[in-house]
Design an enzyme around this catalytic site. Structure first.
Site, PDB file in Angstrom:
ATOM      1  N   HIS A 131      43.088  41.334  12.562  1.00 29.55           N
ATOM      2  CA  HIS A 131      42.375  42.585  12.852  1.00 29.55           C
ATOM      3  C   HIS A 131      42.042  42.680  14.333  1.00 29.55           C
ATOM      4  CE1 HIS A 131      39.543  45.939  12.146  1.00 29.55           C
ATOM      5  NE2 HIS A 131      38.797  45.332  13.058  1.00 29.55           N
ATOM      6  N   GLU A 132      41.571  41.594  14.912  1.00 28.98           N
ATOM      7  CA  GLU A 132      41.239  41.603  16.338  1.00 28.98           C
ATOM      8  C   GLU A 132      42.490  41.788  17.194  1.00 28.98           C
ATOM      9  OE1 GLU A 132      38.258  41.991  17.185  1.00 28.98           O
ATOM     10  OE2 GLU A 132      37.531  41.580  15.156  1.00 28.98           O
TER      11      GLU A 132
ATOM     12  N   HIS B 168      43.309  45.349  17.629  1.00 31.89           N
ATOM     13  CA  HIS B 168      42.631  46.007  18.757  1.00 31.89           C
ATOM     14  C   HIS B 168      43.385  45.752  20.069  1.00 31.89           C
ATOM     15  CE1 HIS B 168      39.335  47.438  16.433  1.00 31.89           C
ATOM     16  NE2 HIS B 168      38.834  46.249  16.166  1.00 31.89           N
TER      17      HIS B 168
ATOM     18  N   HIS C 210      44.921  48.727  22.612  1.00 32.64           N
ATOM     19  CA  HIS C 210      44.730  48.836  24.059  1.00 32.64           C
ATOM     20  C   HIS C 210      46.074  48.785  24.796  1.00 32.64           C
ATOM     21  CE1 HIS C 210      40.385  48.821  24.882  1.00 32.64           C
ATOM     22  NE2 HIS C 210      40.267  48.127  23.768  1.00 32.64           N
TER      23      HIS C 210
END
Length: 235
Positions: A104-105, A108, A112
């Site tokens: 999940h991280e 991110h 970006h």
């Protein structure tokens, strides 16, 4: 006086209670779900750190450092210093829950890297939302304390500032949902988790998403209550 019911009763407190209950349920759900699947070892026996490294390599993203941070569920991606920070229960853990959170991280990071619009908007809202969350309530309380022509204007300014933090919470929702979608798809694509384990991933990340929904709902309810109080004060 100023919209309060008989004997000082203010029914808008019910909104606060509803928001608090919703938040408690969301927190309980994410903790219980994570705890359950933190006990299930993934078939590949890959740690959260290893999963993150493989996902980023597959995405062709370089220069991201995987760090170990203390705490529980303190995992986050920091675009300022290009680090994926994984907590004690994720970094060296081989559980399905740990791998899911790490993925999940990384979602991110991919957002970006690709210039995903909602996360770009959220990043620009951060300083405004932070200032609004700190300055809004002192102004609102100050406006409620005084009873003059300027008090209503002070409350209005406070509510406007608080609205920025509400907007931030709303923009956060698609960011988190998209990161979870990316995590689920990537984990299966790379074979890090099996099809059955991917179902567990959906439950882990779904429970985590509920906390963001609760935060957004709480912010909206608080804003609604403030608008009702302001309207009563004008009357």
């Amino acid at each position: 006086m100023y919209g309060y019911g008989y004997y000082g009763y203010d029914w808008t407190y019910l909104l606060v209670i509803v928001a608090a209950i919703f938040s408690l349920i969301a927190q309980w759900k994410v903790k219980s779900t994570y705890s359950k699947y933190a006990k299930v070892r993934s078939m590949t026996n890959m740690t959260g750190r290893e999963a993150a490294e493989r996902i980023l390599a597959h995405a062709g993203i370089q220069g991201i450092e995987i760090r170990h941070v203390s705490g529980t569920l303190t995992d986050h991606y920091n675009p300022a210093n290009q680090t994926v920070n994984l907590s004690d229960a994720v970094y060296d853990s081989t559980s399905v829950a740990a791998v899911s959170v790490a993925a999940h991280e990384c979602g991110h990071v991919m957002q970006h890297h690709e210039g995903y619009t909602p996360i770009t908007i959220r990043s620009k809202l951060v300083p405004i939302a932070n200032f609004g969350s700190y300055a809004a309530w002192p102004l609102i309380l100050l406006g409620l304390f005084f009873n003059n022509g300027m008090s209503t204007l002070i409350i209005e300014i406070g509510i406007l500032l608080f609205s920025a933090s509400v907007l931030f919470q709303l923009v956060t929702l698609p960011v988190e949902f998209d990161a979870s979608r990316r995590a689920d798809e990537t984990l299966q694509e790379l074979g890090i988790l099996s099809h059955d384990e991917a179902r567990m991933t959906k439950k882990v990340l779904g429970a985590a998403a509920l906390t963001y929904v609760a935060a957004a709902a709480t912010a909206i309810i608080q804003l609604l209550r403030l608008l009702l109080i302001l309207n009563r004060r004008r009357d």
